[in-house]
Design a protein around this motif. Structure first.
Motif, PDB file in Angstrom:
ATOM      1  N   ASN A 221      -2.117   4.149   5.184  1.00  0.00           N
ATOM      2  CA  ASN A 221      -2.887   3.298   4.270  1.00  0.00           C
ATOM      3  C   ASN A 221      -2.709   3.736   2.825  1.00  0.00           C
ATOM      4  OD1 ASN A 221      -5.824   2.286   6.268  1.00  0.00           O
ATOM      5  ND2 ASN A 221      -3.654   2.157   6.694  1.00  0.00           N
ATOM      6  N   TYR A 222      -2.622   5.047   2.618  1.00  0.00           N
ATOM      7  CA  TYR A 222      -2.395   5.562   1.267  1.00  0.00           C
ATOM      8  C   TYR A 222      -1.024   5.135   0.748  1.00  0.00           C
ATOM      9  CZ  TYR A 222      -1.550   8.931  -2.498  1.00  0.00           C
ATOM     10  OH  TYR A 222      -1.233   9.519  -3.695  1.00  0.00           O
ATOM     11  N   TYR A 223      -0.012   5.222   1.591  1.00  0.00           N
ATOM     12  CA  TYR A 223       1.311   4.777   1.145  1.00  0.00           C
ATOM     13  C   TYR A 223       1.305   3.293   0.800  1.00  0.00           C
ATOM     14  CZ  TYR A 223       3.603   9.195   2.346  1.00  0.00           C
ATOM     15  OH  TYR A 223       4.000  10.511   2.385  1.00  0.00           O
ATOM     16  N   PHE A 224       0.564   2.495   1.566  1.00  0.00           N
ATOM     17  CA  PHE A 224       0.473   1.076   1.203  1.00  0.00           C
ATOM     18  C   PHE A 224      -0.247   0.910  -0.135  1.00  0.00           C
ATOM     19  CE2 PHE A 224      -1.927  -2.968   1.235  1.00  0.00           C
ATOM     20  CZ  PHE A 224      -0.835  -3.798   1.045  1.00  0.00           C
ATOM     21  N   PHE A 225      -1.262   1.702  -0.364  1.00  0.00           N
ATOM     22  CA  PHE A 225      -1.940   1.630  -1.664  1.00  0.00           C
ATOM     23  C   PHE A 225      -0.960   1.950  -2.792  1.00  0.00           C
ATOM     24  CE2 PHE A 225      -4.446   3.259  -5.186  1.00  0.00           C
ATOM     25  CZ  PHE A 225      -5.420   2.276  -5.314  1.00  0.00           C
ATOM     26  N   LYS A 226      -0.076   2.912  -2.560  1.00  0.00           N
ATOM     27  CA  LYS A 226       0.936   3.243  -3.567  1.00  0.00           C
ATOM     28  C   LYS A 226       1.899   2.071  -3.783  1.00  0.00           C
ATOM     29  CE  LYS A 226       1.018   6.709  -5.314  1.00  0.00           C
ATOM     30  NZ  LYS A 226       0.247   7.136  -6.522  1.00  0.00           N
ATOM     31  N   VAL A 227       2.177   1.316  -2.736  1.00  0.00           N
ATOM     32  CA  VAL A 227       2.989   0.090  -2.887  1.00  0.00           C
ATOM     33  C   VAL A 227       2.292  -0.880  -3.836  1.00  0.00           C
ATOM     34  CG1 VAL A 227       3.878  -1.949  -1.683  1.00  0.00           C
ATOM     35  CG2 VAL A 227       4.100   0.306  -0.629  1.00  0.00           C
ATOM     36  N   LEU A 228       0.982  -1.066  -3.659  1.00  0.00           N
ATOM     37  CA  LEU A 228       0.232  -1.968  -4.528  1.00  0.00           C
ATOM     38  C   LEU A 228       0.273  -1.487  -5.982  1.00  0.00           C
ATOM     39  CD1 LEU A 228      -2.921  -2.638  -2.306  1.00  0.00           C
ATOM     40  CD2 LEU A 228      -0.996  -4.181  -2.700  1.00  0.00           C
ATOM     41  N   GLU A 229       0.147  -0.194  -6.176  1.00  0.00           N
ATOM     42  CA  GLU A 229       0.228   0.340  -7.531  1.00  0.00           C
ATOM     43  C   GLU A 229       1.596   0.058  -8.143  1.00  0.00           C
ATOM     44  OE1 GLU A 229      -2.859   4.040  -7.957  1.00  0.00           O
ATOM     45  OE2 GLU A 229      -0.882   4.509  -7.127  1.00  0.00           O
ATOM     46  N   GLU A 230       2.659   0.281  -7.383  1.00  0.00           N
ATOM     47  CA  GLU A 230       4.001   0.018  -7.907  1.00  0.00           C
ATOM     48  C   GLU A 230       4.207  -1.470  -8.196  1.00  0.00           C
ATOM     49  OE1 GLU A 230       8.663   0.522  -6.563  1.00  0.00           O
ATOM     50  OE2 GLU A 230       7.219   2.079  -5.963  1.00  0.00           O
ATOM     51  N   ALA A 231       3.520  -2.304  -7.429  1.00  0.00           N
ATOM     52  CA  ALA A 231       3.629  -3.752  -7.647  1.00  0.00           C
ATOM     53  C   ALA A 231       2.867  -4.217  -8.879  1.00  0.00           C
ATOM     54  CB  ALA A 231       3.139  -4.502  -6.409  1.00  0.00           C
ATOM     55  N   GLY A 232       2.103  -3.321  -9.510  1.00  0.00           N
ATOM     56  CA  GLY A 232       1.404  -3.671 -10.738  1.00  0.00           C
ATOM     57  C   GLY A 232      -0.047  -4.038 -10.579  1.00  0.00           C
ATOM     58  N   LEU A 233      -0.665  -3.681  -9.448  1.00  0.00           N
ATOM     59  CA  LEU A 233      -2.086  -3.979  -9.270  1.00  0.00           C
ATOM     60  C   LEU A 233      -2.895  -3.220 -10.318  1.00  0.00           C
ATOM     61  CD1 LEU A 233      -4.127  -5.434  -7.299  1.00  0.00           C
ATOM     62  CD2 LEU A 233      -4.452  -3.165  -6.278  1.00  0.00           C
ATOM     63  N   PRO A 234      -3.703  -3.899 -11.119  1.00  0.00           N
ATOM     64  CA  PRO A 234      -4.467  -3.206 -12.164  1.00  0.00           C
ATOM     65  C   PRO A 234      -5.469  -2.211 -11.579  1.00  0.00           C
ATOM     66  CG  PRO A 234      -4.361  -5.567 -12.610  1.00  0.00           C
ATOM     67  CD  PRO A 234      -3.828  -5.364 -11.224  1.00  0.00           C
ATOM     68  N   ALA A 235      -5.747  -1.182 -12.357  1.00  0.00           N
ATOM     69  CA  ALA A 235      -6.693  -0.146 -11.942  1.00  0.00           C
ATOM     70  C   ALA A 235      -8.055  -0.751 -11.650  1.00  0.00           C
ATOM     71  CB  ALA A 235      -6.814   0.910 -13.040  1.00  0.00           C
ATOM     72  N   GLY A 236      -8.666  -0.304 -10.558  1.00  0.00           N
ATOM     73  CA  GLY A 236     -10.024  -0.713 -10.221  1.00  0.00           C
ATOM     74  C   GLY A 236     -10.133  -1.969  -9.390  1.00  0.00           C
ATOM     75  N   VAL A 237      -9.038  -2.724  -9.246  1.00  0.00           N
ATOM     76  CA  VAL A 237      -9.104  -3.946  -8.429  1.00  0.00           C
ATOM     77  C   VAL A 237      -9.342  -3.581  -6.973  1.00  0.00           C
ATOM     78  CG1 VAL A 237      -7.816  -5.953  -7.618  1.00  0.00           C
ATOM     79  CG2 VAL A 237      -7.742  -5.306 -10.037  1.00  0.00           C
ATOM     80  N   ILE A 238      -8.611  -2.582  -6.474  1.00  0.00           N
ATOM     81  CA  ILE A 238      -8.872  -2.015  -5.150  1.00  0.00           C
ATOM     82  C   ILE A 238      -9.057  -0.520  -5.337  1.00  0.00           C
ATOM     83  CG2 ILE A 238      -7.969  -1.582  -2.834  1.00  0.00           C
ATOM     84  CD1 ILE A 238      -6.379  -4.179  -3.061  1.00  0.00           C
TER      85      ILE A 238
END
Length: 542
Positions: A221-238
């Motif tokens: 799940n953490y690695y998927f969260f890192k995928v979201l960060e690399e995709a440009g998900l703004p801080a605090g959205v998840i």
């Protein structure tokens, strides 16, 4: 600001890698498995885009080698959970105001990253941390999760396009706002894709989320969260907050700004959350949306006209793939007496050839169950069946000396309400009830009413009249119903997943129906030529 209308086409399902011997995909996955198996990762909380190391930690370990630590993860307490709520609320206004095409692009990019450069990393973490075979990880953490992201963006676009009719001089519009507040998501260990969907589906619709992953699935799940960060998900959205479930109830679910709860897990936990929300209903700004997929006691029901070979394949695959740890796994079967001798012989023959062990050995059909608690629960059912005059263990066993291994186990029950026929086990245990051919209707009634669940079920028959009757009699027994197929393997965009009764709210993950739950519509009426008189024509005298 662009005024173009950007339109996405319905996506295709992500193709499944075969991982056949000699393929580059197999070699790359094996290399990543070896790398991760030789590495320990430290996993922080991520709140408002900031990594937080609390010092209160848990361990991610290999279920098939329970002395092997893959990661140490930090856990949130009261302070961090309350900060996660605040971070989600701070991010809310900018996120929901972001142009739709840019919000969508984050998740479409995440899907491509997951299907491409991150595929091996997330799959390997799922295999090692959750004891999934290469195929089971591939269809979960790569294909289904990418499908969730792409299809949910597409479904949200469909919702946004729905607009009301107009009359002369009036323009009616509907806008689809996110919920007023934040969404809490609690995800299970058994599917990395579910963890990813529970937090991203509300976010795609413009919500901000506090996400608690299962402690036994933190690494993937953490690695998927890192995928979201690399995709440009703004801080605090998840906000990524591994923690104790009781702390979520205490500090997150009682917050007045709770707008929604997205959950997959046990029936007992979901009922407790529903009760908790009910107790605090007067303190919330809105009525929170509660969306849950919970337990199951999924069935395979065979008619005397069923073909034996596909029935046996469905029983073995449906019951034992991923150690029976699927919400949809076949855990009870109703077999007519006329077919049972053939079914029994073929089924036990196929089971005897299944290998159980370390998932890094690709010849293994099964790995280990997720943890010691699960092992002990399953062991208890097997032990009690061995001692009961109402049941016979036809094959199976267990060994936790190295990993939490439970062999494919088949119990033949003498009664349709024997405990392993009605209670959820969540392990590789299939219980069979053999019914007299002439008691089809009575046995269908038992199948429908013996358990409180209604998640998945399958029927097998060649007689079309029997199929019609069985489908009708079991219409409320399963939210996902299969004819001449195993009761597992729902595909996004093809068989939206979810059940009712004690199995959840049946909001169909991976469908338009689920995305509606994260939206609060506002209707707008604009009069181009407003009325200037008070009286109506009917009031005039002739």
């Amino acid at each position: 600001m662009s005024n173009a209308y950007f339109k996405l086409q319905m996506p295709d399902n992500e193709p499944v890698n075969s991982y056949l011997p000699g393929t580059p995909a197999r070699a790359a996955l094996k290399a990543e498995l070896a790398r991760q198996a030789s590495t320990q990762v430290e996993i922080p909380l991520v709140i408002g885009g900031k990594e937080i190391f609390t010092g209160t930690t848990g361990k991610s370990i290999m279920p098939h080698d329970h002395q092997h630590v893959l990661a140490t993860f930090h856990m949130a307490g009261e302070k961090e959970l309350k900060e996660a709520v605040e971070a989600s609320m701070r991010a809310k206004a900018e996120w929901e105001a972001m142009p739709w095409e840019h919000r969508a692009a984050v998740f479409l990019k995440a899907a491509d990253l997951l299907a491409g450069p991150w595929r091996d990393r997330v799959n390997a973490a799922t295999m090692l941390g959750q004891s999934k075979t290469a195929y089971q990880a591939e269809i979960d953490s790569a294909c289904e999760l990418a499908d969730f992201l792409r299809f949910n963006v597409y479904f949200t676009q469909q919702i946004y396009a729905e607009q009301p009719n107009n009359t002369p001089g009036v323009w009616n519009r509907t806008e689809y706002r996110p919920l007023d507040g934040f969404v809490a998501a609690i995800s299970p260990f058994n599917f990395t894709s579910i963890g990813g969907n529970l937090c991203t589906a509300p976010a795609i619709a413009g919500n901000t989320v506090v996400w608690k992953p299962a402690s036994t699935a933190v690494l993937s799940n953490y690695y998927f969260f890192k995928v979201l960060e690399e995709a440009g998900l703004p801080a605090g959205v998840i906000n990524f907050v591994p923690c104790r479930g009781t702390d979520v109830s205490k500090y997150i679910l009682t917050d007045p700004r709770l707008a929604g709860f997205h959950f997959t897990g046990s029936t007992e936990v979901f009922r407790s959350v529903w009760s908790l929300v009910g107790e605090h209903i007067g303190s919330y700004i809105n009525y929170p949306r509660l969306v849950g997929e919970t337990g199951g006691k999924d069935f395979v029901f065979a008619h005397k006209s069923a073909q034996v070979a596909p029935l046996v394949t469905a029983l073995v695959r449906g019951a034992f793939e991923y150690q029976g740890q699927k919400c949809s796994a076949a855990s009870r079967a109703f077999i007519p007496a006329s077919l049972w001798p053939q079914v029994k012989e073929r089924m036990l023959g196929k089971i005897s050839k299944l290998k159980v062990g370390d998932i890094q050995d690709f010849s293994n059909f099964m790995g280990a169950v997720i943890d010691a608690n699960s092992f002990e629960t399953i062991k208890g059912f097997i032990d009690r069946a061995n001692q009961s005059p109402e049941a016979e263990v036809l094959c199976g066993g267990y060994d936790d000396s190295k990993g939490w291994f439970v062999s494919p186990t088949v119990i033949q029950a003498q009664k349709a309400d024997y405990e392993s026929m009605v209670k959820e086990i969540f392990g590789p245990v299939l219980t069979v009830y053999v019914y007299p051919d002439e008691e089809l209707e009575k046995t269908l009634e038992l199948c429908d009413t013996a358990t409180p669940y209604a998640l998945t079920g399958a029927i097998f028959a060649q007689d079309r009249r029997a199929i019609v009757e069985m489908e009708r009699r079991l219409s409320n027994a399963a939210g996902n119903f299969y004819i001449n197929d195993k009761p597992t393997g729902a595909v996004i965009g093809q068989q939206p997943f979810g059940g009712a009764r004690a199995s959840g709210t049946n909001d169909k993950a991976g469908s338009l129906l689920n995305m509606y739950r994260w939206i609060s519509p506002r209707t707008l009426k604009e009069s181009f030529v407003p009325a200037e008189t008070v009286s109506y024509p009917f009031m005039e005298e002739a």
